[in-house]
Design a protein around this motif. Structure first.
Motif, short mmCIF file in Angstrom:
data_model
loop_
_atom_site.label_atom_id
_atom_site.label_comp_id
_atom_site.label_asym_id
_atom_site.label_seq_id
_atom_site.Cartn_x
_atom_site.Cartn_y
_atom_site.Cartn_z
N PHE A 51 1.10 110.53 54.76
CA PHE A 51 0.01 111.37 55.25
C PHE A 51 -0.82 111.91 54.09
N ARG A 52 -2.03 112.31 54.40
CA ARG A 52 -2.87 112.99 53.43
C ARG A 52 -2.12 114.22 52.91
N GLY A 53 -2.15 114.42 51.61
CA GLY A 53 -1.41 115.51 50.99
C GLY A 53 -0.03 115.10 50.53
N GLN A 54 0.41 113.88 50.88
CA GLN A 54 1.67 113.34 50.41
C GLN A 54 1.39 112.14 49.51
N ALA A 55 2.43 111.67 48.82
CA ALA A 55 2.30 110.50 47.96
C ALA A 55 3.61 109.73 47.96
N ASN A 56 3.50 108.44 47.75
CA ASN A 56 4.67 107.56 47.70
C ASN A 56 4.63 106.76 46.40
N PRO A 57 4.80 107.43 45.25
CA PRO A 57 4.56 106.78 43.96
C PRO A 57 5.51 105.64 43.65
N LYS A 60 8.63 103.74 48.21
CA LYS A 60 9.88 103.76 48.96
C LYS A 60 9.58 103.84 50.45
N PRO A 61 10.27 103.07 51.26
CA PRO A 61 9.96 103.07 52.69
C PRO A 61 10.50 104.30 53.40
N GLN A 62 9.72 104.80 54.33
CA GLN A 62 10.19 105.70 55.37
C GLN A 62 10.20 104.90 56.66
N THR A 63 10.49 105.53 57.76
CA THR A 63 10.35 104.85 59.04
C THR A 63 9.04 105.30 59.70
N THR A 64 8.68 104.61 60.75
CA THR A 64 7.47 105.02 61.48
C THR A 64 7.70 106.30 62.28
N SER A 65 8.92 106.84 62.25
CA SER A 65 9.16 108.19 62.78
C SER A 65 8.65 109.25 61.82
N ALA A 111 11.63 118.11 67.23
CA ALA A 111 11.30 117.25 66.10
C ALA A 111 12.26 116.07 66.01
N ILE A 112 11.74 114.91 65.64
CA ILE A 112 12.57 113.73 65.38
C ILE A 112 13.25 113.93 64.03
N PRO A 113 14.58 113.78 63.95
CA PRO A 113 15.25 113.97 62.65
C PRO A 113 14.75 112.94 61.64
N PRO A 114 14.49 113.35 60.39
CA PRO A 114 14.09 112.38 59.37
C PRO A 114 15.25 111.47 59.03
N GLY A 115 14.97 110.34 58.42
CA GLY A 115 16.02 109.42 58.00
C GLY A 115 16.91 110.05 56.96
N ARG A 116 18.05 109.41 56.71
CA ARG A 116 19.04 110.01 55.80
C ARG A 116 18.52 110.12 54.38
N ASP A 117 17.54 109.26 54.01
CA ASP A 117 17.00 109.31 52.65
C ASP A 117 15.73 110.14 52.57
N ALA A 118 15.25 110.63 53.67
CA ALA A 118 13.99 111.38 53.66
C ALA A 118 14.25 112.85 53.33
N PRO A 119 13.32 113.54 52.69
CA PRO A 119 12.11 112.92 52.12
C PRO A 119 12.35 112.45 50.69
N ASN A 120 12.01 111.21 50.38
CA ASN A 120 12.05 110.73 49.00
C ASN A 120 10.63 110.36 48.57
N TYR A 121 9.72 111.29 48.86
CA TYR A 121 8.31 111.13 48.51
C TYR A 121 7.79 112.49 48.08
N ASP A 122 6.59 112.52 47.59
CA ASP A 122 5.98 113.77 47.13
C ASP A 122 5.18 114.42 48.26
N GLY A 123 5.25 115.76 48.32
CA GLY A 123 4.46 116.48 49.32
C GLY A 123 5.32 117.05 50.42
N GLU A 124 4.73 117.96 51.18
CA GLU A 124 5.44 118.62 52.27
C GLU A 124 5.59 117.68 53.46
N PRO A 125 6.80 117.57 54.04
CA PRO A 125 6.98 116.76 55.24
C PRO A 125 6.21 117.34 56.42
N ILE A 126 5.84 116.48 57.34
CA ILE A 126 5.24 116.88 58.60
C ILE A 126 6.23 116.57 59.71
N ALA A 127 6.71 117.59 60.38
CA ALA A 127 7.67 117.39 61.47
C ALA A 127 6.95 116.79 62.67
#
Length: 640
Positions: A51-57, A60-65, A111-127
Motif C-alpha cells: 500500500f501507499r506509505g509502505q515499502a517492500n525493499p 518479500k511476498p505477502q498474501t493477497t489478504s 480483521a483477517i490475521p496476517p501471515g506468520r511472517d507478516a509484517p516483513n516490510y516497511d510501514g504501518e500495516p493496514i488491518a
C-alpha cells in the motif's frame, strides 16, 4: 460480484471476475487457490506490491489478504513454480479460486490475521477484513494434456521479473546477462529448470524412447549441451537436418551458434544433413518425428529453438501430437527437405555466404495442405502447412497459401483474437499483426489483444527521428551527432485493439519497491508464434508452429504451421499463455510509454481507498458488448 471464471494451462492460471456495482470501501481482492479432490490445503495467493506509505525493499511476498489485488483479473504465477524455492507444485490436479473483496477492519468487521511472517516490510500495516463471502470460480485442470494424443507445454522465460534479481542476489550474484547465461547453460542448474518449465522434459522425452523407435529432426539452432547429448545418446536411431544459425554480431561468418555442436555431431558419426543457406533464407524448423516399424506416429514441434536461450531466456512453447497421418506428413516433408538440400552448393568453409535457396519442387509440394485430420476425441481438427510454399523465392505482396488459410479464419472471428509473436515484419505489415488490427478495426465487437517482441514490429512503429533538444530519453545515442533517437512506441491502443511490446523496467522508470530488470539475452524476448481465435467458443482455433506469421516466412523459410480447431481447453491454454505475456509486459510497456512522453509514472503502490475500483467499474461494467474488455469477455455478467 456476480461472475468469476478461471482458465489454466500447465504453468499459469488466469482468473477474472466481474461486478454489477461498486463495492464501497473495497481496497482490493483476496484470491485463494482451492485444490479440488486433494489433501493440499487452500493457499491464499502471494502479492508483492504494498500500500501507499509502505515499502517492500527486499521483494518479500505477502498474501493477497495483506496486499490485495486492485484489478478485476489476476494471474496465478505460482500455480506450478514456487517463488520461494525451485520445487514444483503438482500437475494434473484440479483447482478453483475464491475471490473476496477486502476493506478496512472497522464497523464490527473482524480483521483477517496476517501471515506468520507478516509484517516483513516497511510501514504501518493496514488491518483488512472481508466485505462479503466472495465468489468461487469454476474448476480448472492444471495439465499439459488436451486429449489422449495432444500435449502442450510453455517455458517460463520471462526475464524482466523482480524475483530473478532477488533470487540471484540471495546467492551472492548480480543480475547480468553473463550470470544468467551461465546458469541456463549449466545442465541441472535449478534456475535453468525453473525457466525451462516442462518444455525441456518434452524435448528430451521425444528422444528418450526405446531402441525400436527412431527419430528424425529438423532444427534451425542447436546450442544446448543437454539436448545435444540426448541426440548423441541415440546416434544409431537418429537423423538430423541442421540448418545454419545466423551471423555473429562481431563478424561475417555464418553459423557461429551451431558450428561447435554441428562438428560434435559429425565427430560422433550422427547422420547429419548440413542445410546451409548462409543468407536471408533460413531453415527455421524445430521438430522431432518419432518412427516405429517404419511408421511415423508422433511429432513434437513449436517455437522453441534447441539452445539455452530458447529454453530459458524467451517465452516459447512446444506441442506434441500423436497421430500417424500428421507424423507421416512431417516425415514426408523432412524427406523433401533432405532431397532439396542435395541441390545446395556446399559452402567452403561452412561459414561462407551462399546463394542457396529452396527449389521449385519443394515449393510446389508445400503449396498444398499437407494434412487435415481429426484427432481421437472426434472434435479436434488439425491442418498442417509447410513452407516455403510460393513460386517466388523472395517476399512479394501476394498472400501465400498458408497465411490465406490463417487470415480466412481470423476474418471469421466472432469474439476475440489473441496473438503473441516475435518479429513477423516491420510495423507488422504483411503479417498477422496487420490482419488482426484490420479485423478489429472493421468489427468493434471483436476484441484484439497482442504481444510482440521486437519494437520494430509494433503497428505504430516508424523509423527513429533524431532530436536535438537536450532532453534525455530512453532512445539510442548516435555517437556521430551526439543526438538521440526517439524511443520506439511500446503501446498501441485503438478502441477494441490493444498491442504491447516486451519491455523491462530501467533505472529511469522504476517505481515504488520495483528495481531495474533484465530484458533479454539475445534478439528475441517473446519468441512464440501463436494466434488464438474465439477461445471460449466450440469453434475456436489455435495457430501455432515455427512460422513467424508474416509473408517472409512463407516465401523464404523452411517452416511448419499447425491450424487446430474445435478444442476449447487447448485454445484457452494458449490464450492464458498470451495473457501471461500481455499482462506482464503491459505494465512495463506503459511505464516505457509514459517515460517516452515525459509523463508521470504510477507510484508503484496500492491505493488506500476505493478510487481504483471506481475507475474499473466505469471502464468495464457499463459496456454493452461482452467483448470490449478482458474482464467482460472472460467473466461475462450474462450467461454465454
Amino acid at each position: 460480484m456476480q461472475s468469476a471464471r478461471a482458465y489454466a494451462n500447465n504453468e499459469v492460471a488466469f482468473i477474472a471476475w466481474n461486478l454489477t456495482e461498486l463495492i464501497e470501501g473495497c481496497l482490493g481482492f483476496e484470491i485463494t487457490r482451492i485444490y479440488v479432490g486433494s489433501e493440499e490445503p487452500p493457499r491464499v495467493l502471494a502479492s508483492w506490491v504494498p500500500f501507499r506509505g509502505q515499502a517492500n525493499p527486499h521483494w518479500k511476498p505477502q498474501t493477497t489478504s495483506v496486499w490485495p489485488v486492485q484489478k478485476l483479473c489476476w494471474r496465478d504465477l505460482t500455480l506450478r513454480r514456487r517463488r520461494d524455492s525451485t520445487g514444483l507444485r503438482p500437475s494434473d490436479v484440479e483447482v478453483k479460486y475464491r475471490i473476496r473483496p477486502l476493506g478496512r477492519a472497522r464497523d464490527g468487521r473482524e480483521a483477517i490475521p496476517p501471515g506468520r511472517d507478516a509484517p516483513n516490510y516497511d510501514g504501518e500495516p493496514i488491518a483488512l477484513a472481508a466485505l462479503d463471502e466472495g465468489v468461487e470460480t469454476n474448476v480448472v485442470r492444471v495439465t499439459s494434456s488436451y486429449g489422449t494424443d495432444l500435449r502442450v507445454a510453455f517455458t517460463n522465460g520471462i526475464l524482466s521479473a523482480q524475483w530473478l534479481k532477488h533470487a540471484l542476489e540471495e546467492g551472492g550474484e548480480g543480475l547480468t546477462p553473463k550470470v544468467v547465461r551461465t546458469h541456463i547453460a549449466n545442465v541441472g542448474d535449478p534456475l535453468r529448470k525453473y525457466l525451462a518449465g516442462d518444455v525441456l522434459d518434452f524435448m528430451t522425452g521425444a528422444l528418450a524412447t526405446g531402441d525400436d523407435v527412431t527419430n528424425k529432426l529438423a532444427l534451425y539452432e542447436l546450442g544446448d549441451t543437454e539436448l545435444a547429448d540426448a541426440i548423441k545418446a541415440k546416434r544409431r536411431q537418429i537423423s538430423v537436418i541442421l540448418s545454419n544459425s545466423s551471423k555473429g554480431r562481431d563478424g561475417e561468418d555464418w553459423d557461429q551458434g551451431n558450428a561447435r555442436f554441428r562438428n560434435d555431431l559429425h565427430e560422433h558419426r550422427i547422420e547429419v544433413q548440413d542445410r546451409m543457406f548462409n543468407n536471408g533464407h533460413i531453415g527455421h524448423n524445430k521438430f522431432v518425428i518419432s518412427v516405429k516399424d517404419d511408421r511415423p506416429f508422433a511429432v513434437l514441434t513449436g517455437s522453441t529453438n534447441w539452445t539455452p536461450t530458447g529454453l530459458c531466456g524467451q517465452s516459447n512453447n512446444v506441442i506434441e501430437i500423436r497421430h500417424p497421418d500428421i507424423a507421416t506428413a512431417y516425415a514426408d516433408y523432412w524427406e523433401r527437405l533432405r532431397q532439396d538440400t542435395a541441390g545446395f552448393k556446399r559452402p567452403v568453409p561452412l561459414s561462407a555466404s551462399t546463394a542457396n535457396k529452396q527449389g521449385a519442387e519443394l515449393r510446389e509440394h508445400n503449396a498444398r495442405t499437407a494434412c487435415d485430420v481429426k484427432l481421437a476425441d472426434g472434435k479436434t481438427r488439425v491442418r498442417v502447412w509447410f513452407s516455403p510454399n510460393t513460386r517466388a523465392t523472395t517476399k512479394k505482396a501476394a498472400l501465400p497459401p498458408d497465411l490465406a488459410d490463417v487470415y480466412s479464419r481470423m476474418r471469421k472471428a466472432n469474439e476475440a483474437i489473441f496473438f503473441a509473436v516475435f518479429m513477423p515484419s516491420r510495423s507488422g505489415k504483411l503479417s498477422i499483426i496487420e490482419e488482426a488490427i484490420d479485423v478489429g478495426t472493421k468489427d468493434s465487437s471483436v476484441l484484439v489483444y497482442g504481444a510482440v517482441s521486437d519494437p520494430t514490429a509494433m503497428p505504430n512503429y516508424v523509423a527513429p527521428q533524431k532530436v536535438d533538444d537536450g532532453d534525455e530519453d530512453d532512445g539510442e545515442e548516435d555517437p556521430s551527432t551526439k543526438r538521440r533517437k526517439i524511443a520506439p512506441p511500446a503501446l498501441y491502443d485503438t478502441g477494441n485493439v490493444h498491442v504491447i511490446r516486451a519491455a523491462a523496467l530501467g533505472h529511469d522508470d522504476v517505481v515504488g519497491s520495483f528495481e531495474a530488470e533484465l530484458l533479454k539475452l539475445g534478439n528475441a524476448i517473446i519468441h512464440d508464434k501463436i494466434v488464438v481465435i474465439d477461445p471460449l467458443s466450440e469453434g475456436c482455433t489455435v495457430i501455432v508452429g515455427s512460422h513467424n506469421l508474416g509473408y517472409k516466412a512463407s516465401y523464404e523459410n523452411d517452416e511448419n504451421l499447425l491450424v487446430i480447431e474445435g478444442n476449447p481447453r487447448l485454445a484457452q491454454a494458449y490464450a492464458v499463455h498470451i495473457l501471461d505475456l500481455y499482462d506482464h509486459y503491459r505494465f512495463r510497456a506503459a511505464q516505457a510509454e509514459m517515460h517516452r512522453h515525459g509523463r508521470s509514472h504510477w507510484e508503484g503502490t496500492l491505493e488506500i481507498d476505493d478510487g481504483w475500483l471506481r475507475s474499473y467499474v466505469k471502464q468495464d461494467v457499463k459496456r454493452e458488448s461482452p467483448t470490449t474488455s478482458l474482464v467482460s469477455y472472460f467473466a461475462p455478467l450474462a450467461n454465454r
